[in-house]
Scaffold this motif. Sequence first.
Motif, mmCIF file in Angstrom:
data_model
loop_
_atom_site.group_PDB
_atom_site.id
_atom_site.type_symbol
_atom_site.label_atom_id
_atom_site.label_comp_id
_atom_site.label_asym_id
_atom_site.label_seq_id
_atom_site.Cartn_x
_atom_site.Cartn_y
_atom_site.Cartn_z
ATOM 1 N N LEU A 1 4.072 8.446 -8.157
ATOM 2 C CA LEU A 1 4.322 9.757 -8.740
ATOM 3 C C LEU A 1 3.068 10.368 -9.350
ATOM 4 C CD1 LEU A 1 7.738 9.151 -10.550
ATOM 5 C CD2 LEU A 1 7.280 11.077 -9.015
ATOM 6 N N PHE A 2 2.313 9.576 -10.115
ATOM 7 C CA PHE A 2 1.322 10.169 -11.015
ATOM 8 C C PHE A 2 -0.129 9.788 -10.743
ATOM 9 C CE2 PHE A 2 5.309 10.040 -13.576
ATOM 10 C CZ PHE A 2 5.518 11.409 -13.615
ATOM 11 N N SER A 3 -0.422 8.960 -9.761
ATOM 12 C CA SER A 3 -1.828 8.681 -9.450
ATOM 13 C C SER A 3 -2.468 9.937 -8.864
ATOM 14 C CB SER A 3 -1.945 7.523 -8.458
ATOM 15 O OG SER A 3 -1.555 6.312 -9.064
ATOM 16 N N PRO A 4 -3.570 10.415 -9.429
ATOM 17 C CA PRO A 4 -4.207 11.630 -8.914
ATOM 18 C C PRO A 4 -4.605 11.483 -7.449
ATOM 19 C CG PRO A 4 -5.113 11.020 -11.057
ATOM 20 C CD PRO A 4 -4.267 9.869 -10.617
ATOM 21 N N GLN A 5 -4.374 12.537 -6.678
ATOM 22 C CA GLN A 5 -4.679 12.519 -5.251
ATOM 23 C C GLN A 5 -5.841 13.446 -4.899
ATOM 24 O OE1 GLN A 5 -2.978 10.405 -3.183
ATOM 25 N NE2 GLN A 5 -1.973 9.701 -5.074
ATOM 26 N N GLY A 6 -6.373 14.151 -5.889
ATOM 27 C CA GLY A 6 -7.466 15.063 -5.606
ATOM 28 C C GLY A 6 -7.041 16.289 -4.824
ATOM 29 N N ASN A 7 -5.798 16.718 -4.987
ATOM 30 C CA ASN A 7 -5.318 17.897 -4.271
ATOM 31 C C ASN A 7 -4.672 18.875 -5.242
ATOM 32 O OD1 ASN A 7 -2.776 16.829 -4.859
ATOM 33 N ND2 ASN A 7 -2.507 15.937 -2.825
ATOM 34 N N ILE B 1 0.845 -1.182 0.000
ATOM 35 C CA ILE B 1 0.000 0.000 0.000
ATOM 36 C C ILE B 1 0.889 1.245 0.000
ATOM 37 C CG2 ILE B 1 -1.724 1.303 1.308
ATOM 38 C CD1 ILE B 1 -2.730 -1.383 2.405
ATOM 39 N N VAL B 2 0.600 2.159 -0.900
ATOM 40 C CA VAL B 2 1.353 3.410 -0.955
ATOM 41 C C VAL B 2 0.728 4.361 0.067
ATOM 42 C CG1 VAL B 2 2.102 5.325 -2.398
ATOM 43 C CG2 VAL B 2 1.855 3.044 -3.396
ATOM 44 N N ASP B 3 1.422 4.578 1.170
ATOM 45 C CA ASP B 3 0.850 5.433 2.210
ATOM 46 C C ASP B 3 1.149 6.900 1.948
ATOM 47 O OD1 ASP B 3 3.484 5.803 3.036
ATOM 48 O OD2 ASP B 3 3.391 4.140 4.468
ATOM 49 N N LYS B 4 0.743 7.737 2.869
ATOM 50 C CA LYS B 4 0.792 9.181 2.679
ATOM 51 C C LYS B 4 2.221 9.731 2.628
ATOM 52 C CE LYS B 4 -1.396 13.326 4.612
ATOM 53 N NZ LYS B 4 -2.217 13.859 5.729
ATOM 54 N N GLY B 5 3.142 9.128 3.385
ATOM 55 C CA GLY B 5 4.502 9.650 3.483
ATOM 56 C C GLY B 5 5.226 9.744 2.162
ATOM 57 N N PRO B 6 5.347 8.653 1.397
ATOM 58 C CA PRO B 6 6.044 8.732 0.103
ATOM 59 C C PRO B 6 5.402 9.719 -0.864
ATOM 60 C CG PRO B 6 5.786 6.443 0.774
ATOM 61 C CD PRO B 6 4.990 7.257 1.741
ATOM 62 N N VAL B 7 4.060 9.755 -0.873
ATOM 63 C CA VAL B 7 3.375 10.667 -1.790
ATOM 64 C C VAL B 7 3.695 12.121 -1.444
ATOM 65 C CG1 VAL B 7 1.110 11.483 -2.563
ATOM 66 C CG2 VAL B 7 1.513 9.029 -2.289
ATOM 67 N N GLU B 8 3.724 12.443 -0.161
ATOM 68 C CA GLU B 8 4.040 13.820 0.252
ATOM 69 C C GLU B 8 5.475 14.198 -0.106
ATOM 70 O OE1 GLU B 8 3.133 13.996 4.400
ATOM 71 O OE2 GLU B 8 0.999 14.451 4.066
ATOM 72 N N LEU B 9 6.404 13.253 0.020
ATOM 73 C CA LEU B 9 7.790 13.536 -0.385
ATOM 74 C C LEU B 9 7.870 13.843 -1.878
ATOM 75 C CD1 LEU B 9 9.970 10.909 1.548
ATOM 76 C CD2 LEU B 9 9.854 13.377 1.932
ATOM 77 N N LEU B 10 7.159 13.049 -2.676
ATOM 78 C CA LEU B 10 7.173 13.277 -4.119
ATOM 79 C C LEU B 10 6.545 14.626 -4.472
ATOM 80 C CD1 LEU B 10 6.188 9.684 -5.287
ATOM 81 C CD2 LEU B 10 8.395 10.798 -5.626
ATOM 82 N N GLU B 11 5.453 14.954 -3.808
ATOM 83 C CA GLU B 11 4.793 16.223 -4.105
ATOM 84 C C GLU B 11 5.697 17.411 -3.758
ATOM 85 O OE1 GLU B 11 1.069 16.167 -2.057
ATOM 86 O OE2 GLU B 11 0.092 14.895 -3.557
#
Length: 448
Positions: free
Chosen positions: A98-104, A39-49
């Motif tokens: 990297l590229f899955s939309p997050q709605g933000n 599961i891709v949790d919030k931490g990696p996504v926030e680093l990428l953003e």
Amino acid sequence: MSDIRHSLLRRDALSAAKEVLYHLDIYFSSQLQSAPLPIVDKGPVELLEEFVFQVPKERGAQPKRLNSLQELQLLEIMCNYFQEQTKDSVRQIIFSSLFSPQGNKADDSRMSLLGKLVSMAVAVCRIPVLECAASWLQRTPVVYCVRLARALVDDYCCLVPGSVQTLKQIFSASPRFCCQFITSVTALYDMSSDDLIPPLDLLEMIVTWIFEDSRLILITFLNTPIAANLPIGFLELTPLTGLIRWCVKAPLAYKRKKKPSLPNGHVPTKDAQDSGGMDRDSHLLYSKLHLSILQVLMVLQVHLTEKNLYGRLGLILFDHMVPLVEEINRLADELNPLNASQEIELSLDRLAQALQVAMASGALLCTRDDLRTLCSRLPHNNLLQLVISGPVPQSPHAALPPGFYPHIHTPPLGYGAVPAHPAAHPALPTHPGHTFLSGMTFPFRPIR
């Protein structure tokens, strides 16, 4: 992740972006050893953003912006990473992160960079990036898929004349991406307005791809585990519905685009009337595309039977035929039937052929009564009348009530066990003197 973030904050933008990919590669490689689908949790996504898409974590902070050279270098870093990573599972999860939309608010930056990355991958033939993009298109809502499609069409079919040849060459490099790209552009260019008629270069490229190997449009279907209920709001398993829409609507859409309009309600002269419609090149391309679609539909029965889906899964949804028929009816009313009789007849002929072959192959699941109700408001067309009232193909199974196509009486996918269909179905008789589309049970007009 907080320790990684603090170390990244001390680096310049490009070094931070490169290092965050390095850290996440290690992180997900470790995760994949213990779970096949981590599961891709919030931490990696926030680093990428923060460090790839330059979206600040603190509220009110001004977003950083890379200049054009830095952005090009970032794209090169990402292209090289996906090219050098040998494990497809790691590539896919990094690409998804990297590229899955997050709605933000990062989604606009995310989609902009994705379009440029895939465009670069096309230009330099980075197959791993194209394969990741194909998977992304398959699992991402269609509203985002059409944005990527538009970015590629703008880059290769609109901005630089002749650059479509570069896009055309990826046919042999990544057929899976080509299939998903076709599905995306048919969703984008739905011919609902003059601006949404596909550019000629795009049309010619897609027709060339499909005419060279019509199995291209079935790649996703043939290589995807089929879920009991296909998700709503995502791309379809094949571009068949969209391609049928193109062929059927094209004569009327091009006539509308070039429809002469004179003031004071005067009737146009015959020369003005004849100037409407599509040019010869477009006409031939849509004719070739229509032929290819019918050929694909005719072999679908074999594939559906092999997957034990014959009569259980409609690759062309009846619910998607309803708006198509409504659009044809609206266009026929909008255009003066006296000035567009040939276009209306061609459009309805193609619709009738597509409906009949789709039903006969099991790609479209509906009864004749459904079809009769659907087409009742369309202008009269001899071929369409034959389809909705003509003989029903005989079932190789038990006797069925009149007015039903054989495959309708198999329970839908996901509703209990069903007996397996025979591996082969007896060929349907051909009508004497009509060798074209031999699966038909009654005469029809050949494609013009």
